[in-house]
Write an enzyme that holds these catalytic residues in place. Structure first.
Site, PDB file in Angstrom:
ATOM      1  N   ASP A   1      39.042  49.476  32.101  1.00 29.24           N
ATOM      2  CA  ASP A   1      38.800  48.551  31.007  1.00 29.24           C
ATOM      3  C   ASP A   1      37.377  48.022  31.234  1.00 29.24           C
ATOM      4  OD1 ASP A   1      39.290  46.707  28.848  1.00 29.24           O
ATOM      5  OD2 ASP A   1      39.652  45.170  30.353  1.00 29.24           O
TER       6      ASP A   1
ATOM      7  N   ASP B   1      35.704  44.595  29.380  1.00 32.06           N
ATOM      8  CA  ASP B   1      35.510  43.152  29.253  1.00 32.06           C
ATOM      9  C   ASP B   1      36.414  42.380  30.201  1.00 32.06           C
ATOM     10  OD1 ASP B   1      33.550  42.905  27.046  1.00 32.06           O
ATOM     11  OD2 ASP B   1      35.083  43.966  25.908  1.00 32.06           O
TER      12      ASP B   1
END
Length: 236
Positions: free
Chosen positions: A12, A14
């Site tokens: 991932d 953020d």
């Protein structure tokens, strides 16, 4: 206890690779303030990993904000794009990315971020993002058909397109790094191992009553040991 060995990695972005979640909070609360609203961590926990319009709709419903999702996004975009130019790498991430690259471990990024936002967030951090080349799947890619986490599609598609993995057996050898609860659910639904590295505030908000089943939980990427997952060990 040793973990199941893995052979590929999905990240991932953020709140996991870069400290952009802090910027989202600052900008969002700046916009909400004139309406007498505030984004709490309880609300933010429900936002994490969602596509932009879905996230905006969730926030509006949670705060009873008198805006449409597109109006909210329009207000946020200009401020966020400027803030993204200063986003910083989170501890331990650069070391791991460069280590995996040096040992030719297949890896890719699967992020809910829009491609335009990704370009701004990554432009000043080539040492972090160049090792991935074009192996990046953003949340607004048409191939996802608008499906965001906790739907597993983004991880399944990223594994197929960027890791060459397209079977349940192959996906079981993929390790996903996530900070958000929807991302953990998506990785598990995709049949993958998942290392959860949540913000301490998120953990405090969720308490012990959550139903998440990460393979392992760390407080920082600095605590991650590649050798425990059958990956090449750090040299020091």
């Amino acid at each position: 206890m040793p973990h199941p060995p893995v052979s590929a990695v999905l990240f991932d972005m953020d709140g996991l690779m870069i400290d952009s979640e802090k910027l989202y909070t600052i900008v969002t609360n700046r916009i909400l303030a004139p309406y007498g609203r505030e984004m709490t961590w309880e609300i933010k926990a429900g936002l994490m990993g969602r596509p932009a319009l879905d996230s905006a709709a969730y926030l509006i419903a949670a705060t009873d904000l008198p805006l449409t999702p597109q109006e909210l996004l329009d207000k946020m975009d200009a401020q966020l794009l400027e803030a993204f130019k200063t986003v910083e790498i989170l501890p331990g991430v650069l070391k791991l990315v460069q280590h995996l690259k040096a040992h030719n471990v297949p890896m890719a990024i699967a992020t809910g971020s829009k491609a335009r936002n990704f370009a701004v967030k990554s432009a000043h951090l080539p040492h972090l993002f160049e090792p991935f080349g074009s192996r990046i799947l953003c949340g607004d890619d048409p191939i996802l058909e608008g499906k965001g986490k906790p739907d597993p599609t983004i991880f399944i598609v990223a594994a197929r397109l960027h890791l060459g993995i397209d079977t349940p057996e192959g996906r079981s050898k993929v390790l996903v790094f996530e900070d958000g609860a929807p991302g953990v659910r998506a990785a598990r639904a995709a049949g993958m191992e998942v290392c959860w590295i949540p913000d301490p505030e998120l953990l405090a908000t969720m308490g012990d009553s959550h139903d998440l089943t990460p393979s392992h939980t760390h407080t920082s990427m600095e605590d991650f040991d590649p050798a425990a997952w059958g990956l090449p060990p750090y040299s020091s």
